[in-house]
Scaffold this active site. Structure first.
Site, PDB file in Angstrom:
ATOM      1  N   CYS A   2       0.810  -1.219   0.000  1.00  0.00           N
ATOM      2  CA  CYS A   2       0.000   0.000   0.000  1.00  0.00           C
ATOM      3  C   CYS A   2       0.847   1.274   0.000  1.00  0.00           C
ATOM      4  O   CYS A   2       1.912   1.309   0.631  1.00  0.00           O
ATOM      5  CB  CYS A   2      -0.876   0.040   1.243  1.00  0.00           C
ATOM      6  SG  CYS A   2      -2.006  -1.344   1.332  1.00  0.00           S
ATOM      7  N   ARG A  27       6.155  -0.434  -5.532  1.00  0.00           N
ATOM      8  CA  ARG A  27       5.993  -1.140  -4.257  1.00  0.00           C
ATOM      9  C   ARG A  27       5.119  -2.380  -4.396  1.00  0.00           C
ATOM     10  O   ARG A  27       5.133  -3.246  -3.518  1.00  0.00           O
ATOM     11  CB  ARG A  27       5.331  -0.202  -3.227  1.00  0.00           C
ATOM     12  CG  ARG A  27       6.185   0.976  -2.843  1.00  0.00           C
ATOM     13  CD  ARG A  27       5.366   2.015  -2.113  1.00  0.00           C
ATOM     14  NE  ARG A  27       4.917   1.559  -0.819  1.00  0.00           N
ATOM     15  CZ  ARG A  27       5.567   1.763   0.322  1.00  0.00           C
ATOM     16  NH1 ARG A  27       6.713   2.408   0.303  1.00  0.00           N
ATOM     17  NH2 ARG A  27       5.090   1.325   1.456  1.00  0.00           N
ATOM     18  N   TRP A  74      -2.680  -2.929  -1.597  1.00  0.00           N
ATOM     19  CA  TRP A  74      -2.232  -4.319  -1.732  1.00  0.00           C
ATOM     20  C   TRP A  74      -3.130  -5.102  -0.785  1.00  0.00           C
ATOM     21  O   TRP A  74      -3.071  -4.901   0.430  1.00  0.00           O
ATOM     22  CB  TRP A  74      -0.758  -4.419  -1.333  1.00  0.00           C
ATOM     23  CG  TRP A  74      -0.130  -5.750  -1.583  1.00  0.00           C
ATOM     24  CD1 TRP A  74       0.416  -6.207  -2.764  1.00  0.00           C
ATOM     25  CD2 TRP A  74       0.062  -6.802  -0.636  1.00  0.00           C
ATOM     26  NE1 TRP A  74       0.915  -7.467  -2.595  1.00  0.00           N
ATOM     27  CE2 TRP A  74       0.716  -7.855  -1.300  1.00  0.00           C
ATOM     28  CE3 TRP A  74      -0.250  -6.962   0.714  1.00  0.00           C
ATOM     29  CZ2 TRP A  74       1.060  -9.052  -0.669  1.00  0.00           C
ATOM     30  CZ3 TRP A  74       0.093  -8.153   1.350  1.00  0.00           C
ATOM     31  CH2 TRP A  74       0.745  -9.177   0.658  1.00  0.00           C
ATOM     32  N   GLY A 101      -1.498  -0.068   6.614  1.00  0.00           N
ATOM     33  CA  GLY A 101      -1.378  -0.768   7.897  1.00  0.00           C
ATOM     34  C   GLY A 101      -2.568  -1.685   8.120  1.00  0.00           C
ATOM     35  O   GLY A 101      -3.356  -1.936   7.197  1.00  0.00           O
ATOM     36  N   GLU A 483      18.661 -17.895  -2.562  1.00  0.00           N
ATOM     37  CA  GLU A 483      18.370 -16.617  -3.199  1.00  0.00           C
ATOM     38  C   GLU A 483      18.051 -16.816  -4.691  1.00  0.00           C
ATOM     39  O   GLU A 483      17.123 -16.196  -5.222  1.00  0.00           O
ATOM     40  CB  GLU A 483      19.563 -15.660  -3.008  1.00  0.00           C
ATOM     41  CG  GLU A 483      19.476 -14.331  -3.703  1.00  0.00           C
ATOM     42  CD  GLU A 483      18.229 -13.499  -3.346  1.00  0.00           C
ATOM     43  OE1 GLU A 483      17.524 -13.815  -2.388  1.00  0.00           O
ATOM     44  OE2 GLU A 483      17.969 -12.538  -4.095  1.00  0.00           O
ATOM     45  N   LYS A 487      14.499 -15.834  -6.561  1.00  0.00           N
ATOM     46  CA  LYS A 487      14.369 -15.007  -7.771  1.00  0.00           C
ATOM     47  C   LYS A 487      13.453 -15.697  -8.782  1.00  0.00           C
ATOM     48  O   LYS A 487      12.582 -15.079  -9.374  1.00  0.00           O
ATOM     49  CB  LYS A 487      15.730 -14.780  -8.452  1.00  0.00           C
ATOM     50  CG  LYS A 487      16.745 -13.891  -7.770  1.00  0.00           C
ATOM     51  CD  LYS A 487      16.286 -12.514  -7.439  1.00  0.00           C
ATOM     52  CE  LYS A 487      15.681 -12.483  -6.091  1.00  0.00           C
ATOM     53  NZ  LYS A 487      15.610 -11.333  -5.321  1.00  0.00           N
ATOM     54  N   GLU A 490       9.782 -15.653  -7.624  1.00  0.00           N
ATOM     55  CA  GLU A 490       9.172 -14.317  -7.628  1.00  0.00           C
ATOM     56  C   GLU A 490       8.710 -13.865  -9.011  1.00  0.00           C
ATOM     57  O   GLU A 490       7.642 -13.308  -9.139  1.00  0.00           O
ATOM     58  CB  GLU A 490      10.171 -13.265  -7.099  1.00  0.00           C
ATOM     59  CG  GLU A 490      10.312 -13.265  -5.601  1.00  0.00           C
ATOM     60  CD  GLU A 490      11.338 -12.247  -5.121  1.00  0.00           C
ATOM     61  OE1 GLU A 490      11.048 -11.491  -4.193  1.00  0.00           O
ATOM     62  OE2 GLU A 490      12.461 -12.207  -5.680  1.00  0.00           O
ATOM     63  N   LYS A 605       7.064  -4.685  -3.187  1.00  0.00           N
ATOM     64  CA  LYS A 605       8.473  -4.345  -2.989  1.00  0.00           C
ATOM     65  C   LYS A 605       8.733  -4.033  -1.515  1.00  0.00           C
ATOM     66  O   LYS A 605       9.736  -4.418  -0.960  1.00  0.00           O
ATOM     67  CB  LYS A 605       8.811  -3.119  -3.853  1.00  0.00           C
ATOM     68  CG  LYS A 605      10.229  -2.616  -3.712  1.00  0.00           C
ATOM     69  CD  LYS A 605      11.188  -3.568  -4.371  1.00  0.00           C
ATOM     70  CE  LYS A 605      12.643  -3.207  -4.204  1.00  0.00           C
ATOM     71  NZ  LYS A 605      13.481  -4.405  -4.322  1.00  0.00           N
TER      72      LYS A 605
END
Ligand code: G6P
Length: 610
Positions: A2, A27, A74, A101, A483, A487, A490, A605
């Site tokens: 958000c 984001r 979001w 929030g 990691e 990737k 994602e 993000k």
């Protein structure tokens, strides 16, 4: 996740909000909306999906208004649709709010308001705020906000407008960032949950702290607390007039940021290393020498990619500085009995500096009176401001949801910190010198990986058709594998599992077949032979194998179906070429699978809810 943007000034406020929201797109979000005041009435526009869908619904020509608030949502409570998109209103549509929030007591409040006859339009927790404000409203927006805040539990950053107060915006925050920027000459006020929304502007900025309320009215701004005491805020300067987010000719931000790494790794160590002395210095690390030499326990906390950097640092802190170190997933830390002594250092790693789980973990550490240090990319971020000391990555804004350049910068800084601590203990000058000398060669080694990107793309074509892939590594190559798998998950939505190769025989090997390839990281000399044995076991079960290996290794080409050869370096630094090659691999798989790389599904993000 958000994002809030609000505007009060003489420009077209709706246009200003659309521009601000676009800067928050990175984001991650799934719907957006804007509310404004026109002729003493509240108007609003909402759309699920992209800001471009919202933009299509707005005819700016007829909307030259002074005041507006906007939001990118979001979804947490309720689906991503127009109805649940912010701004939310009270029943009479007198008040509009945007909220970041989670309101923890929203169900109790909602039930109570419903019993009193209030009708709700959405499934969100945020709508409760608007209805509650309406219940408490008695002509004064500040009084109303104070009363409402005392009834709300949870985290919030809010901005609100009221149809009867056409020149006022009130905003408030609790455990969620909110920054106000203003330009005295132009009489403009900008509100956002993220400093990046002010990119391209030179502004005076103030950051609101817990339970602070800002009242912006015409040309003035007043900040008070819940006791109505005036708070005198420190003015800070934001100079970002000449900065912009641009892809600089790359098709995606992700690719641009992968290619920036030779430079960003260098920026992370420049000015901090003194090779001839085998020493490291940080600009502003003000812990006392005696504390630094007595640290006997380091707890590193982080999420996602930053957590993988923490795992790598753990190995190195223990090996080089001989300091007992644990790497804790931030969202799990609250359930632990955190063992903090006067000689414990808690390090929070975060690219954004705004991740709610990491903030919560830090709070816990502070309650236990631990000394705290943050390693962040965004200066002035919440985490940077919460910790006693900060080391900045200096990687420049990272826009892609997939973190790439921040990861390699984090590892660089963590290695420097390990050397810094180790040199105050038993590490000899010569060892420090040798490490720093090798580190300085790293940008070039990463550049060589970027030069073979077309070869990596070729290999990606072969592996892109699989839905399940195992990533294997040992020692430092295990977090590297974690990691690399993250990737791929994602941006390609491939089920990628990372395992320490030795563990495969204890269960996961059951999944290996011709349909499940293995991607192996072998650039670590210490684990090379053991990795070959594990790969033999996978090969015997029909798995296709792609290996990332150092140029001078032997034997792997007889086992693997494909090998990507990387520049040789010392074990610790082999993470860099391996990770960058894996980032390119994930990128090309996503391109082949035609996913939306700039906006991967369900992800954000900056994850600002716990
Ligand atoms: C989100 C992002 C990840 C990131 C994680 C931690 O989940 O999608 O890419 O690694 O947050 O973010 P931070 O900003 O704290 O490093």
């Amino acid at each position: 996740m958000c994002g809030i943007f609000g505007y009060l000034g003489k420009k077209n406020s709706i246009k200003a909000c659309l521009n601000g929201l676009k800067l928050l797109e990175y984001r991650g979000y799934d719907s957006a909306g804007i509310a404004a005041i026109k002729n003493n009435r509240l108007i609003n526009f909402k759309a699920s999906g992209k800001i471009s869908s919202l933009e299509k619904k707005i005819h700016l020509k007829h909307l030259n208004l002074d005041i507006a608030i906007g939001h990118t949502r979001w979804a947490t409570h309720g689906k991503a649709n127009d109805k649940n998109a912010h701004p939310h209103f009270d029943e009479k549509k007198h008040i509009a709010i945007v909220h970041n929030g989670i309101i923890e007591n929203y169900d109790v409040l909602k039930k109570d308001l419903k019993d009193k006859g209030f009708k709700f339009r959405s499934e969100t927790d945020s709508e409760v705020i608007a209805q509650l404000l309406s219940k408490n409203y008695k002509n004064d927006l500040l009084e109303t906000t104070i009363k409402t805040l005392t009834e709300l539990k949870g985290s919030l950053a809010i901005a609100l407008i009221h149809k009867n107060h056409p020149n006022e915006i009130v905003c408030a925050t609790r455990e969620s960032p909110l920054v106000i920027g203003f330009d005295d000459k132009k009489n403009e006020f900008l509100i956002s949950s993220d400093l990046n929304a002010f990119l391209g502007r030179n502004l005076n900025v103030i950051f609101l702290k817990n339970d602070e309320i800002a009242h912006i009215k015409q040309k003035e701004i007043k900040v008070i607390n819940l006791k109505k005491q005036i708070i005198f805020k420190k003015l800070e300067k934001l100079n970002s007039k000449n900065q912009n987010f641009s892809k600089k000719g790359f098709k995606h931000y992700l690719l641009k940021e992968i290619f920036e790494q030779p430079l960003t790794i260098q920026k992370a160590y420049l000015g901090r290393i003194f090779e001839e002395k085998g020493q490291v210095e940080f600009e502003h690390l003000n812990f006392t020498k005696s504390f630094l030499s007595q640290i006997d326990n380091i707890i590193i906390t982080a999420c996602g990619t930053s957590y993988h950097a923490a795992l790598i640092a753990k190995t190195y802190f223990e090996e080089k500085a001989n300091i007992l170190t644990s790497a804790e997933i931030a969202s799990e830390m609250r359930f632990k009995n955190l063992l903090v002594t006067p000689n414990t250092l808690v390090i929070a790693i975060s690219q954004s500096g705004e991740t709610a789980d990491t903030i919560a973990a830090l709070k816990l550490a502070k309650e236990k009176k631990a000394k705290t240090l943050s390693i962040v990319n965004v200066q002035n971020s919440t985490i940077a401001r919460m910790t006693e000391e900060s080391i900045f990555l200096k990687a420049g804004p990272e826009r892609s949801v997939c973190s790439t350049k921040a990861f390699t910068s984090q590892i660089t800084v963590l290695y420097l910190l390990a050397i810094y601590l180790a040199r105050q203990r038993s590490m000899q000058k010569k060892e420090g010198m040798l490490f720093l000398k090798e580190l300085k060669k790293t940008p070039n080694k990463v550049r060589k990986v970027l030069q073979i990107s077309s070869l990596i793309k070729e290999k990606a074509k072969k592996y892109a058709k699989f839905e399940n892939i195992f990533f294997l590594g040992r020692n430092l190559m295990f977090p590297t594998a974690l990691e690399a798998a993250l990737k791929l998950k994602e941006i390609s939505y491939v089920n990628a599992n990372a395992y320490p190769a030795g563990e495969m025989k204890h269960g996961p090997l059951a999944l290996i077949s011709q349909k499940v390839p293995v991607i192996a990281f072998l650039a670590n000399k210490k684990t090379y032979d053991k990795m070959l044995s594990s790969l033999m076991e996978a090969k015997a079960r029909g798995a296709l194998i792609l290996a990332f290996a150092s140029k001078n290794s032997y034997g792997i080409e007889d086992i693997a179906d494909d090998v990507i050869w990387l520049e040789n370096t010392i074990d610790e630094l082999s993470i860099f070429p391996s990770s960058v090659a894996a980032q390119l691999f994930a990128y090309f798989v996503a391109v082949i699978r035609k996913t939306d790389i700039d906006h991967p599904r369900n992800l954000a993000k900056s994850v600002t809810v716990e």
